[in-house]
Enzyme design. Structure first.
Site, short mmCIF file in Angstrom:
data_model
loop_
_atom_site.label_atom_id
_atom_site.label_comp_id
_atom_site.label_asym_id
_atom_site.label_seq_id
_atom_site.Cartn_x
_atom_site.Cartn_y
_atom_site.Cartn_z
N ARG A 1 0.81 -1.22 0.00
CA ARG A 1 0.00 0.00 0.00
C ARG A 1 0.84 1.28 0.00
O ARG A 1 0.44 2.30 0.53
CB ARG A 1 -0.96 0.02 1.21
CG ARG A 1 -2.03 -1.06 1.16
CD ARG A 1 -3.06 -0.72 0.12
NE ARG A 1 -4.13 -1.69 0.10
CZ ARG A 1 -5.26 -1.56 0.80
NH1 ARG A 1 -5.44 -0.51 1.55
NH2 ARG A 1 -6.18 -2.47 0.71
N ARG B 1 -3.05 6.40 0.21
CA ARG B 1 -3.54 7.57 0.92
C ARG B 1 -2.60 8.24 1.89
O ARG B 1 -2.93 9.29 2.44
CB ARG B 1 -4.84 7.20 1.64
CG ARG B 1 -5.97 7.02 0.66
CD ARG B 1 -7.24 6.67 1.37
NE ARG B 1 -7.06 5.46 2.13
CZ ARG B 1 -7.97 4.94 2.92
NH1 ARG B 1 -9.12 5.56 3.08
NH2 ARG B 1 -7.73 3.83 3.57
N ARG C 1 -6.58 11.81 -6.75
CA ARG C 1 -7.81 11.04 -6.58
C ARG C 1 -9.00 11.91 -6.15
O ARG C 1 -10.11 11.38 -5.98
CB ARG C 1 -7.56 9.95 -5.52
CG ARG C 1 -6.79 8.72 -6.01
CD ARG C 1 -7.68 7.81 -6.85
NE ARG C 1 -9.03 7.81 -6.37
CZ ARG C 1 -9.47 7.16 -5.30
NH1 ARG C 1 -8.67 6.41 -4.62
NH2 ARG C 1 -10.73 7.26 -4.93
N ASP D 1 -6.47 -2.84 -7.56
CA ASP D 1 -7.07 -3.41 -6.36
C ASP D 1 -7.40 -4.87 -6.63
O ASP D 1 -7.58 -5.25 -7.79
CB ASP D 1 -8.34 -2.65 -5.95
CG ASP D 1 -8.77 -3.03 -4.54
OD1 ASP D 1 -8.24 -2.44 -3.59
OD2 ASP D 1 -9.59 -3.95 -4.39
N TYR E 1 -14.89 -11.50 0.11
CA TYR E 1 -15.65 -10.29 -0.28
C TYR E 1 -16.91 -10.65 -1.05
O TYR E 1 -17.97 -10.05 -0.85
CB TYR E 1 -14.77 -9.35 -1.11
CG TYR E 1 -13.76 -8.62 -0.26
CD1 TYR E 1 -14.17 -7.58 0.59
CD2 TYR E 1 -12.42 -8.94 -0.27
CE1 TYR E 1 -13.26 -6.91 1.39
CE2 TYR E 1 -11.50 -8.29 0.53
CZ TYR E 1 -11.93 -7.27 1.36
OH TYR E 1 -11.03 -6.61 2.17
O1 CP3 Z 1 0.07 -1.66 -2.43
C1 CP3 Z 1 -0.14 -0.72 -3.23
O2 CP3 Z 1 0.37 0.39 -3.05
C2 CP3 Z 1 -0.93 -0.97 -4.51
C3 CP3 Z 1 -2.30 -0.72 -4.43
C4 CP3 Z 1 -3.27 -1.67 -3.72
C5 CP3 Z 1 -4.57 -1.24 -3.37
N1 CP3 Z 1 -5.26 -2.31 -2.90
C6 CP3 Z 1 -5.08 0.12 -3.58
C7 CP3 Z 1 -6.21 0.58 -2.76
C8 CP3 Z 1 -3.17 -3.02 -3.37
C9 CP3 Z 1 -1.98 -3.96 -3.48
C10 CP3 Z 1 -4.45 -3.40 -2.86
C11 CP3 Z 1 -4.77 -4.78 -2.43
C12 CP3 Z 1 -5.96 -5.01 -1.61
N2 CP3 Z 1 -7.21 -4.47 -1.75
C13 CP3 Z 1 -6.02 -5.99 -0.59
C14 CP3 Z 1 -4.90 -6.88 -0.19
C15 CP3 Z 1 -3.92 -6.15 0.65
C16 CP3 Z 1 -4.40 -5.88 2.05
O3 CP3 Z 1 -4.41 -4.70 2.42
O4 CP3 Z 1 -4.69 -6.83 2.76
C17 CP3 Z 1 -7.33 -5.97 -0.07
C18 CP3 Z 1 -7.85 -6.83 1.05
C19 CP3 Z 1 -8.07 -5.01 -0.81
C20 CP3 Z 1 -9.51 -4.65 -0.66
C21 CP3 Z 1 -9.61 -3.23 -0.30
N3 CP3 Z 1 -9.57 -2.20 -1.21
C22 CP3 Z 1 -9.68 -2.65 1.00
C23 CP3 Z 1 -9.76 -3.42 2.29
C24 CP3 Z 1 -9.65 -1.25 0.82
C25 CP3 Z 1 -9.54 -0.20 1.90
C26 CP3 Z 1 -10.82 0.48 2.25
C27 CP3 Z 1 -10.48 1.84 2.87
O5 CP3 Z 1 -10.79 2.83 2.22
O6 CP3 Z 1 -9.89 1.85 3.95
C28 CP3 Z 1 -9.61 -1.00 -0.55
C29 CP3 Z 1 -9.54 0.32 -1.22
C30 CP3 Z 1 -8.19 0.69 -1.71
N4 CP3 Z 1 -7.36 -0.11 -2.43
C31 CP3 Z 1 -7.58 1.95 -1.56
C32 CP3 Z 1 -6.35 1.89 -2.22
C33 CP3 Z 1 -5.34 2.99 -2.41
C34 CP3 Z 1 -8.20 3.15 -0.85
C35 CP3 Z 1 -9.12 3.80 -1.83
C36 CP3 Z 1 -9.12 5.28 -1.67
O7 CP3 Z 1 -8.04 5.89 -1.74
O8 CP3 Z 1 -10.23 5.81 -1.55
#
Ligand code: CP3
Length: 365
Positions: free
Chosen positions: A43, A47, A56, A92, A167
């Protein structure tokens, strides 16, 4: 000689010296000697960075994942800022599932939300197999990035069948995974059909990324730690193995990651990984004993430590670099993703510290 726009495949199958396939990150994944311990952060593209929040501001999460120009820019931001040893594609885990026809959205502050959760065999059948054309924006973004990144390797990724199924069955994030487990224990045939379909989608998604030039792939099974080892081996491992073994001939290292997986580390390696991700609960020397010496490890700083005073961060980083020396290969990372409230300057300092401490130790032999 294969076409070598990427630097991952070169003459006689040997990596181009100094190219991404010869980088400290890829070398550590392969358990080869490195000039310093490589470091990147799960990640890292997200953010905690003001420049990310700016981009974004008016673009939805899924939309931003489908715009190659934005994907490339967001992926590059942490590389420019922190000097990490690898980039991870901005996307994602639910992107390929949406491409497969599942109606879902990523809701800010919540995560993925599925309109009609999977309950029946007909629901599983509606998840279509995908090909390059269904995710052409990912193919395009990877190609752009490989050119921009030069010698810095790009990591592709996907969600593993269990975490994706969670999910899809829950309809959104869940603390207990109760509906998922109820389906798994109560309707094992439906469970295996769902996971087999998700493994197929995931493998296709990773193939697109490999064909476009990524230097490594990471399979995120973030929620696998919810299972006992016996249930993991029975209900999950065969499907993750389909994905990982399907990439055995791809020529790029495969990283397999989960959270709360202390009891599963051996099994997650056996599923076909070259590198096993370890969260902060298991010291890396202990993890290495569980995983075995034929795989590298990745981890494992607790992301909340980054919110503590620098002296605490420094002590923990030094301890992890030291414990990582017990492993045949170590990629420094967090035990889970960067928290949004993290000060990006601390991340930059961690990268410099890991490089400094590990390089000095390498000189001392
Ligand atoms: O690692 C990186 O920098 C690459 C980007 C990345 C994202 N999601 C961007 C994202 C990666 C590798 C993921 C993987 C992901 N997504 C996982 C596996 C990794 C982990 O954290 O366990 C999972 C379970 C998800 C599902 C998901 N998507 C979640 C739980 C969330 C967070 C919800 C929140 O807002 O707290 C997301 C959204 C997400 N994916 C964001 C980002 C940058 C936030 C979206 C935003 O900026 O509004």
């Amino acid at each position: 000689m294969t076409t070598d726009t990427t630097g991952t495949a070169a003459r006689d199958g040997e990596p181009r010296p100094g190219g991404p396939a010869d980088s400290p990150f890829v070398r550590a994944c392969r358990r080869e000697p490195v000039p310093h311990t490589p470091v990147w952060f799960m990640r890292q593209a997200g953010r905690s960075l003001p420049e990310y929040r700016e981009i974004r501001a008016n673009v939805g999460m899924l939309e931003s994942c489908r715009r190659p120009d934005l994907v490339a820019e967001i992926t590059l931001q942490p590389v420019r800022r922190h000097g990490v040893d690898a980039a991870i594609l901005f996307s994602d885990i639910v992107v390929p599932v949406a491409a497969a026809g599942v109606d879902l959205d990523i809701v800010p502050g919540t995560g993925p939300v599925v309109a009609e959760p999977v309950r029946t065999a007909a629901d599983v059948e509606r998840i279509r197999p995908i090909g390059r054309d269904d995710v052409s924006y990912v193919d395009e973004a990877v190609r752009l990035l490989v050119t921009e990144l030069g010698d810095t390797p790009l990591i592709g990724f996907a969600g593993a069948p269990f975490t994706l199924a969670s999910y899809l069955v829950e309809g959104g994030p869940s603390r207990t995974h109760a509906k998922t487990k109820a389906l798994m224990y109560g309707q094992p045939e439906l469970w295996h059909a769902l996971c087999a379909r998700l493994a197929e989608v995931t493998l296709s998604f990773l193939r697109v990324q490999v064909d476009a030039g990524v230097s490594a792939v990471q399979l995120f099974d973030s929620w696998a730690g919810a299972l006992s080892e016996a249930d993991y081996r029975r209900y999950v491992l065969p499907h993750s193995a389909t994905v990982l073994s399907g990439l055995a001939d791809a020529g790029v290292p495969r990283i397999h990651f989960g959270v709360g997986t202390a009891e599963l580390l051996g099994a997650m390696g056996e599923a076909g990984a070259d590198v096993v991700g370890v969260d902060w609960r298991t010291p890396l020397d202990v993890a290495t004993r569980r995983i075995g010496r034929d795989r590298a490890v990745q981890g494992n700083l607790d992301p909340t430590v980054l919110l503590a005073p620098w002296s605490v961060v420094e002590t923990e980083v030094r301890r992890i670099v030291e414990q990582g020396r017990a492993a045949p290969g170590h990629v420094f990372n967090l035990g889970h993703g960067v928290l949004p409230e993290t000060d990006p300057e601390v991340l930059t300092r961690v990268v410099a510290l890991v490089h400094e401490v590990s390089a000095r130790r390498a000189e001392q032999g």
